[in-house]
Design a protein around this motif. Structure first.
Motif, short mmCIF file in Angstrom:
data_model
loop_
_atom_site.label_atom_id
_atom_site.label_comp_id
_atom_site.label_asym_id
_atom_site.label_seq_id
_atom_site.Cartn_x
_atom_site.Cartn_y
_atom_site.Cartn_z
N LEU A 14 0.96 -1.33 -0.10
CA LEU A 14 0.13 0.07 0.07
C LEU A 14 0.79 1.15 0.13
N ILE A 15 1.96 1.14 0.69
CA ILE A 15 2.84 2.57 0.78
C ILE A 15 3.53 2.37 -0.56
N LEU A 16 4.02 1.68 -1.20
CA LEU A 16 4.76 1.60 -2.32
C LEU A 16 3.69 2.23 -3.47
N LYS A 17 2.35 1.65 -3.48
CA LYS A 17 1.37 2.02 -4.51
C LYS A 17 0.79 3.59 -4.24
N SER A 18 0.90 3.82 -2.94
CA SER A 18 0.57 5.08 -2.83
C SER A 18 1.48 6.18 -3.27
N ALA A 19 3.09 5.76 -2.80
CA ALA A 19 4.07 6.55 -3.39
C ALA A 19 4.18 6.67 -4.66
N LEU A 20 4.02 5.65 -5.39
CA LEU A 20 4.20 5.55 -7.22
C LEU A 20 2.90 6.57 -7.22
N ASP A 21 1.83 6.47 -6.91
CA ASP A 21 0.64 7.47 -7.50
C ASP A 21 1.11 9.07 -7.38
N PRO A 99 -2.54 -1.96 -13.57
CA PRO A 99 -2.51 -0.46 -13.61
C PRO A 99 -1.18 0.10 -12.93
N LEU A 100 -0.72 -0.63 -12.04
CA LEU A 100 0.80 -0.02 -11.41
C LEU A 100 1.91 -0.35 -12.33
N SER A 101 1.80 -1.36 -13.23
CA SER A 101 2.98 -1.37 -14.10
C SER A 101 3.10 -0.40 -15.05
N ALA A 102 1.86 0.16 -15.66
CA ALA A 102 2.07 1.24 -16.71
C ALA A 102 2.59 2.63 -15.76
N LYS A 103 2.27 2.65 -14.58
CA LYS A 103 2.72 3.66 -13.86
C LYS A 103 4.12 3.74 -13.66
N MET A 104 4.81 2.45 -13.63
CA MET A 104 6.27 2.29 -13.52
C MET A 104 7.01 2.75 -14.63
N PHE A 105 6.19 2.68 -15.98
CA PHE A 105 7.03 3.21 -16.93
C PHE A 105 7.29 4.54 -16.87
#
Length: 194
Positions: A14-21, A99-105
């Protein structure tokens, strides 16, 4: 996995996802650790239990992204166009189902422009350049076989991989966008005169 360990892993994700966003929307410099804690619905103290700093959290996201970049061309005994088709299909499947993988790009592209990254992360990020270089012999083989169009193999590699990068970034920003067919991107390479 014990329930407590499972909860810890869920919080970490959750922390990683929130930070990525937040890093995608606001940028690294504008994102504060308090923003990440708030987005993850936890105290800053709890967040610091998982990551020592915003820098460490950002570095962890880059490490995760770099792991995904490591494509193995061990299947390069296949027809060259099939190698690229399989890579495009894998990436587009990943982007459309997670969807997180697209944000990784987006994160990885932005990270390549930061001077303040540690040397080991800069080295990891150079994997994208290596992917372009690793593709050149496969393109040259395809050109000899007549299935890949004539032209500078490095330029063709850049065109292919940058198209995938751009598509993934667009989907990260506009998640409702349908993912293109892998064949459309492979057609960048395809020799249609055979």
């Amino acid at each position: 996995m014990a329930k407590r360990d499972e909860q810890k892993e869920q919080r970490r994700k959750l922390i990683l996802k929130s930070a990525l966003d937040l890093f995608i929307r606001k940028g690294y410099g504008e994102t504060k650790i308090a923003d990440i804690a708030k987005a993850a619905d936890m105290s800053m103290g709890l967040l610091f239990h998982y990551f020592d700093s915003k820098e460490k959290l950002y570095e962890e996201l880059i490490r995760i992204g770099c792991e995904k970049l490591k494509m193995d061309f061990a299947f390069s005994n296949n027809a060259p166009l099939e190698v690229f088709r399989a890579a495009a299909e894998d990436i587009f499947n990943m982007v459309s189902t997670n969807p997180l993988s697209a944000k990784m790009f987006v994160l990885m592209e932005n990270a390549q422009h930061l001077d303040s990254l540690p040397t080991d992360l800069k080295e990891m990020l150079s994997e994208a350049d290596r992917l372009i270089k690793k593709s050149i012999p496969i393109i040259e083989k395809g050109q000899m076989l007549g299935e890949i169009k004539a032209g500078n193999a490095e330029a063709l590699s850049v065109a292919f991989w940058c198209s995938i990068q751009g598509i993934a970034q667009f989907i990260a920003l506009y998640p409702e966008t349908p993912c293109p067919n892998a064949d459309w991107v492979v057609s960048i390479l395809e020799n249609k005169e055979q």
